[in-house]
Design a protein around this motif. Structure first.
Motif, mmCIF file in Angstrom:
data_model
loop_
_atom_site.group_PDB
_atom_site.id
_atom_site.type_symbol
_atom_site.label_atom_id
_atom_site.label_comp_id
_atom_site.label_asym_id
_atom_site.label_seq_id
_atom_site.Cartn_x
_atom_site.Cartn_y
_atom_site.Cartn_z
ATOM 1 N N ALA A 56 -6.566 3.433 9.077
ATOM 2 C CA ALA A 56 -5.408 2.606 8.738
ATOM 3 C C ALA A 56 -5.354 2.327 7.236
ATOM 4 O O ALA A 56 -4.274 2.376 6.625
ATOM 5 C CB ALA A 56 -5.453 1.303 9.521
ATOM 6 N N GLY A 69 -4.342 5.470 5.386
ATOM 7 C CA GLY A 69 -2.917 5.678 5.594
ATOM 8 C C GLY A 69 -2.070 4.743 4.760
ATOM 9 O O GLY A 69 -1.058 5.156 4.178
ATOM 10 N N ALA A 70 -2.477 3.466 4.680
ATOM 11 C CA ALA A 70 -1.733 2.503 3.872
ATOM 12 C C ALA A 70 -1.756 2.889 2.398
ATOM 13 O O ALA A 70 -0.739 2.775 1.696
ATOM 14 C CB ALA A 70 -2.322 1.104 4.064
ATOM 15 N N LEU A 99 3.568 4.117 8.213
ATOM 16 C CA LEU A 99 2.306 3.410 8.409
ATOM 17 C C LEU A 99 1.720 3.633 9.802
ATOM 18 O O LEU A 99 0.506 3.466 10.007
ATOM 19 C CB LEU A 99 2.501 1.915 8.162
ATOM 20 C CG LEU A 99 2.602 1.477 6.698
ATOM 21 C CD1 LEU A 99 2.965 0.010 6.598
ATOM 22 C CD2 LEU A 99 1.287 1.750 5.960
ATOM 23 N N TYR A 100 2.567 3.976 10.762
ATOM 24 C CA TYR A 100 2.064 4.226 12.111
ATOM 25 C C TYR A 100 1.482 5.622 12.278
ATOM 26 O O TYR A 100 0.735 5.869 13.237
ATOM 27 C CB TYR A 100 3.181 4.009 13.142
ATOM 28 C CG TYR A 100 3.420 2.563 13.459
ATOM 29 C CD1 TYR A 100 2.595 1.884 14.354
ATOM 30 C CD2 TYR A 100 4.453 1.855 12.860
ATOM 31 C CE1 TYR A 100 2.799 0.552 14.642
ATOM 32 C CE2 TYR A 100 4.664 0.515 13.146
ATOM 33 C CZ TYR A 100 3.830 -0.130 14.028
ATOM 34 O OH TYR A 100 4.034 -1.454 14.305
ATOM 35 N N VAL A 131 0.674 5.761 1.865
ATOM 36 C CA VAL A 131 2.064 5.302 1.875
ATOM 37 C C VAL A 131 2.399 4.590 0.568
ATOM 38 O O VAL A 131 3.478 4.790 -0.012
ATOM 39 C CB VAL A 131 2.319 4.378 3.082
ATOM 40 C CG1 VAL A 131 3.697 3.734 2.985
ATOM 41 C CG2 VAL A 131 2.200 5.157 4.385
ATOM 42 N N ALA A 151 8.703 3.109 5.078
ATOM 43 C CA ALA A 151 7.284 2.782 4.954
ATOM 44 C C ALA A 151 6.723 2.293 6.279
ATOM 45 O O ALA A 151 5.596 2.647 6.661
ATOM 46 C CB ALA A 151 7.090 1.720 3.867
ATOM 47 N N GLY A 152 7.508 1.488 6.999
ATOM 48 C CA GLY A 152 7.053 0.987 8.288
ATOM 49 C C GLY A 152 6.809 2.092 9.287
ATOM 50 O O GLY A 152 5.854 2.033 10.080
#
Length: 324
Positions: A49, A52-53, A79-80, A56, A75-76
């Motif tokens: 996570a 990944g953040a 992030l997944y 992004v 972006a939301g």
């Protein structure tokens, strides 16, 4: 016709009846916790996570330098993606978890009315929690300003589609099942709900939401009731924010008025929540849906599974099949 499958466990030193005291050579007082989730290391989810953040954030910075639009909705959604990749690579690929066993459509009949009722009750409780959170930590509510106001397709995917699917699989599926291997099922429900709550702007309401959907998963044997509740809840929130035009700021309410309103909402919702939790809370030694699935598969397809191992002791699996 359905089958009530009750595994029985036996090692070389004797039987361990459900709820009975462990025999010599066994550790603990609950049936074996084993299978695919016994090898999964969920701590790596944090690293995936975070990476990944960072990626992004890097993409957003690069887009800004190039004069390109990089919306919060995009972006939301992005992030997944690392979370989905972690589930695919580490959970399904490496640990060998069969997500289909947790995503089977449940045949609940009239119990769907209970699911719908818990959706309403949980929503009322969340409203009360949001009011109280707004008094204690108003900055949490401010973090939601402008959410979902961009591209409607991306907003729907990032709020109504991906969060229910990904978060229910991760928190109510993977984490609850993994924690049930390490601890009791009740501890797993609470811990997965706490982790879910602290990652949301409304930690109290989200934490209770995690408990309710976790118990629904245990009760129904499927993640779909939680996914549906989650999706409807987020859809209502998205519709409300878009109708408000992103302006969620309200005049500062009187403390007394806010507490009275929250008290009324709690008086309506808490009795139903207490009733539901008391009726569905797992007893010590309860098997999770995935553990029941593995027990059935181990008995019917022994060539596909190795022996069940619990704290170093090997157990054979017996099944009691009762037509209901």
């Amino acid at each position: 016709m359905s089958m009530d499958v009750t595994p029985s466990w036996q090692n070389q030193t004797g039987a361990l009846p459900p709820g009975g005291a462990p025999q010599q050579g066994a550790v603990g007082s609950t049936p074996p916790r084993t299978g695919a989730f016994s090898t999964l290391r969920t701590r790596w989810l944090i690293l995936w996570a975070l990476v990944g953040a960072l990626l992004v954030m890097g993409l957003a910075e690069a887009a800004s330098e190039l004069g390109l639009t990089f919306s919060d909705e995009l972006a939301g959604v992005l992030l997944y993606l690392p979370i989905i990749a972690w589930v695919a690579v580490m959970v399904v690929g490496r640990a060998g978890v069969n997500l289909g066993a947790m995503l089977r459509w449940p045949k609940l009949g009239t119990y769907w009315f209970v699911v719908a009722g818990m959706l309403v009750v949980q929503f009322v409780f969340s409203l009360a929690a949001i009011l109280v959170t707004g008094l204690v930590a108003p900055w949490m509510g401010d973090s939601l300003a402008g959410v979902g106001q961009g591209n409607v397709i991306l907003a729907t995917i990032g709020l109504v589609v991906l969060p229910p699917l990904v978060e229910e699989v991760v928190f109510r599926g993977v984490l609850l099942e993994r924690f049930s291997v390490k601890w009791r099922v009740g501890v797993a429900v609470i811990l997965s709900a706490v982790l879910f709550g602290i990652l949301h702007a409304d930690p109290v309401g989200a934490g209770m939401f995690g408990i309710i959907t976790g118990l629904l998963y245990l009760r129904t044997g499927s993640l779909w009731p939680g996914i549906i509740i989650h999706a409807v809840n987020n859809l209502v929130a998205l519709a409300a924010t878009r109708m408000a035009g992103g302006d969620l700021e309200q005049p500062t309410p009187e403390v007394g008025e806010t507490l009275i309103t929250a008290g009324v909402l709690l008086a309506i919702s808490v009795p139903f929540l207490v009733w539901f939790i008391a009726r569905t809370w797992p007893r010590r030694g309860t098997l999770t849906p995935y553990q029941r699935y593995e027990a059935i598969e181990a008995a019917t397809s022994p060539a596909r599974f190795s022996d069940i191992v619990w704290s170093g002791a090997t157990f054979t699996v017996g099944l009691t099949v009762t037509p209901t």
